[in-house]
Design an enzyme around this catalytic site. Sequence first.
Site, PDB file in Angstrom:
ATOM      1  N   ASN A  10       2.561   0.062  44.038  1.00 27.47           N
ATOM      2  CA  ASN A  10       3.581  -0.449  44.956  1.00 27.47           C
ATOM      3  C   ASN A  10       4.708   0.570  45.040  1.00 27.47           C
ATOM      4  OD1 ASN A  10       5.433  -1.913  46.395  1.00 27.47           O
ATOM      5  ND2 ASN A  10       5.981  -3.285  44.705  1.00 27.47           N
ATOM      6  N   TRP A  11       4.744   1.261  46.164  1.00 25.57           N
ATOM      7  CA  TRP A  11       5.747   2.333  46.307  1.00 25.57           C
ATOM      8  C   TRP A  11       7.134   1.782  46.630  1.00 25.57           C
ATOM      9  CZ3 TRP A  11       2.822   6.498  49.762  1.00 25.57           C
ATOM     10  CH2 TRP A  11       1.726   6.973  49.040  1.00 25.57           C
ATOM     11  N   LYS A  12       7.222   0.504  46.922  1.00 29.55           N
ATOM     12  CA  LYS A  12       8.506  -0.114  47.298  1.00 29.55           C
ATOM     13  C   LYS A  12       9.168   0.699  48.426  1.00 29.55           C
ATOM     14  CE  LYS A  12       8.799  -1.763  42.601  1.00 29.55           C
ATOM     15  NZ  LYS A  12       9.549  -2.574  41.661  1.00 29.55           N
ATOM     16  N   HIS A  95       6.184 -10.595  46.640  1.00 26.06           N
ATOM     17  CA  HIS A  95       6.692  -9.793  45.522  1.00 26.06           C
ATOM     18  C   HIS A  95       8.037 -10.371  45.073  1.00 26.06           C
ATOM     19  CE1 HIS A  95       8.329  -6.454  43.226  1.00 26.06           C
ATOM     20  NE2 HIS A  95       7.075  -6.039  43.091  1.00 26.06           N
ATOM     21  N   GLU A  97      10.742  -9.085  44.291  1.00 23.12           N
ATOM     22  CA  GLU A  97      11.931  -8.526  44.950  1.00 23.12           C
ATOM     23  C   GLU A  97      12.154  -9.186  46.302  1.00 23.12           C
ATOM     24  OE1 GLU A  97      10.797  -4.420  44.489  1.00 23.12           O
ATOM     25  OE2 GLU A  97      11.143  -4.616  42.343  1.00 23.12           O
ATOM     26  N   GLU A 167       3.182 -11.106  37.686  1.00 22.00           N
ATOM     27  CA  GLU A 167       4.222 -10.130  37.377  1.00 22.00           C
ATOM     28  C   GLU A 167       5.434 -10.847  36.805  1.00 22.00           C
ATOM     29  OE1 GLU A 167       3.765  -6.333  39.833  1.00 22.00           O
ATOM     30  OE2 GLU A 167       4.827  -7.753  41.087  1.00 22.00           O
ATOM     31  N   GLY A 173      10.116  -3.106  36.283  1.00 20.26           N
ATOM     32  CA  GLY A 173      11.087  -2.022  36.323  1.00 20.26           C
ATOM     33  C   GLY A 173      11.990  -1.940  35.102  1.00 20.26           C
ATOM     34  N   SER A 212       5.974  -2.912  34.413  1.00 18.49           N
ATOM     35  CA  SER A 212       6.115  -1.774  33.497  1.00 18.49           C
ATOM     36  C   SER A 212       4.785  -1.249  32.971  1.00 18.49           C
ATOM     37  CB  SER A 212       7.063  -2.130  32.348  1.00 18.49           C
ATOM     38  OG  SER A 212       8.365  -2.376  32.848  1.00 18.49           O
TER      39      SER A 212
HETATM   40  C1  PEP Z   1       6.151  -3.884  40.828  1.00 17.50           C
HETATM   41  O1  PEP Z   1       6.945  -3.399  41.592  1.00 17.50           O
HETATM   42  O2  PEP Z   1       5.348  -4.736  41.254  1.00 17.50           O
HETATM   43  C2  PEP Z   1       6.156  -3.468  39.432  1.00 17.50           C
HETATM   44  C3  PEP Z   1       5.327  -4.030  38.609  1.00 17.50           C
HETATM   45  O3  PEP Z   1       7.054  -2.480  39.083  1.00 17.50           O
HETATM   46  P1  PEP Z   1       7.083  -1.633  37.697  1.00 17.50           P
HETATM   47  O4  PEP Z   1       5.655  -1.198  37.438  1.00 17.50           O
HETATM   48  O5  PEP Z   1       7.982  -0.503  37.976  1.00 17.50           O
HETATM   49  O6  PEP Z   1       7.566  -2.557  36.629  1.00 17.50           O
END
Ligand code: PEP
Length: 252
Positions: A10-12, A95, A97, A167, A173, A212
Amino acid sequence: MSRTPFIAGNWKMHGTIAEAEQLVQALLPRVAAAPCDIAVCVPFTALQAVVDSVRGSGVAVYAQNMHHAEKGAFTGEVSAAMLGELDVDGVVLGHSERRQLFGETDKALQLKVPAALDAGLEVILCVGETEDERENGDTERRLRHQVQEGLEKVPAERLGDVVIAYEPIWAIGTGNVATPEQAQDALAFVRALVADRDKEQAERTRILYGGSVKADNAAELLALPDCDGALVGGASLDAEQFAAIVDAAPQR
Ligand code: PEP
């Protein structure tokens, strides 16, 4: 039933078109022989360029959101048909976010998930609890609500087509990856929730862990019995790291 592992990056909101192309060119040779499914979840503006760059490679391209309606007065939104027109393979929905920062609701996801499937898009539906919910013993209640609502309008025979990413929000993050026990408990619980609707489809459903995931913790998480892959944020922006996570996926 064996489920093909699936690693999605996931490049966000990272990447101009030039940066996205650079990242994908660095990634493709590193994952060419991977025995698992791979997707990159790309900002809207770079979708077309990345679709063109990955053509023939087996790497799928996902958007990070969409509106449920086919078209209409929804300023700033993008429909499933619009993504399909770009040859995008799938979409990440719900997601954390989007839920936390942009007010995405389970009710909206109830419409988005079947709309994406009907339009021929693959779906990764994200679910997960906050730190407070975990500390208060509310993790299962939260996951039950999110999974049941998100899948409510998906016909039973299509349940296995929806990939679910567990998640935990406190792990995204932050570097605070879930322990293997925490991850396995939640992943198995999510599968049991799908089984409440349809046992056979629950065996088909791929459930990913996200939060993470890095090259050095991926193998342990990906080996968990109910872990069918990973949704990777930060580490997916580094081709070498992401490829190392792909390499850690077990051959099933
Ligand atoms: C995500 O954005 O879905 C995610 C899991 O981010 P990270 O791997 O940076 O925790």
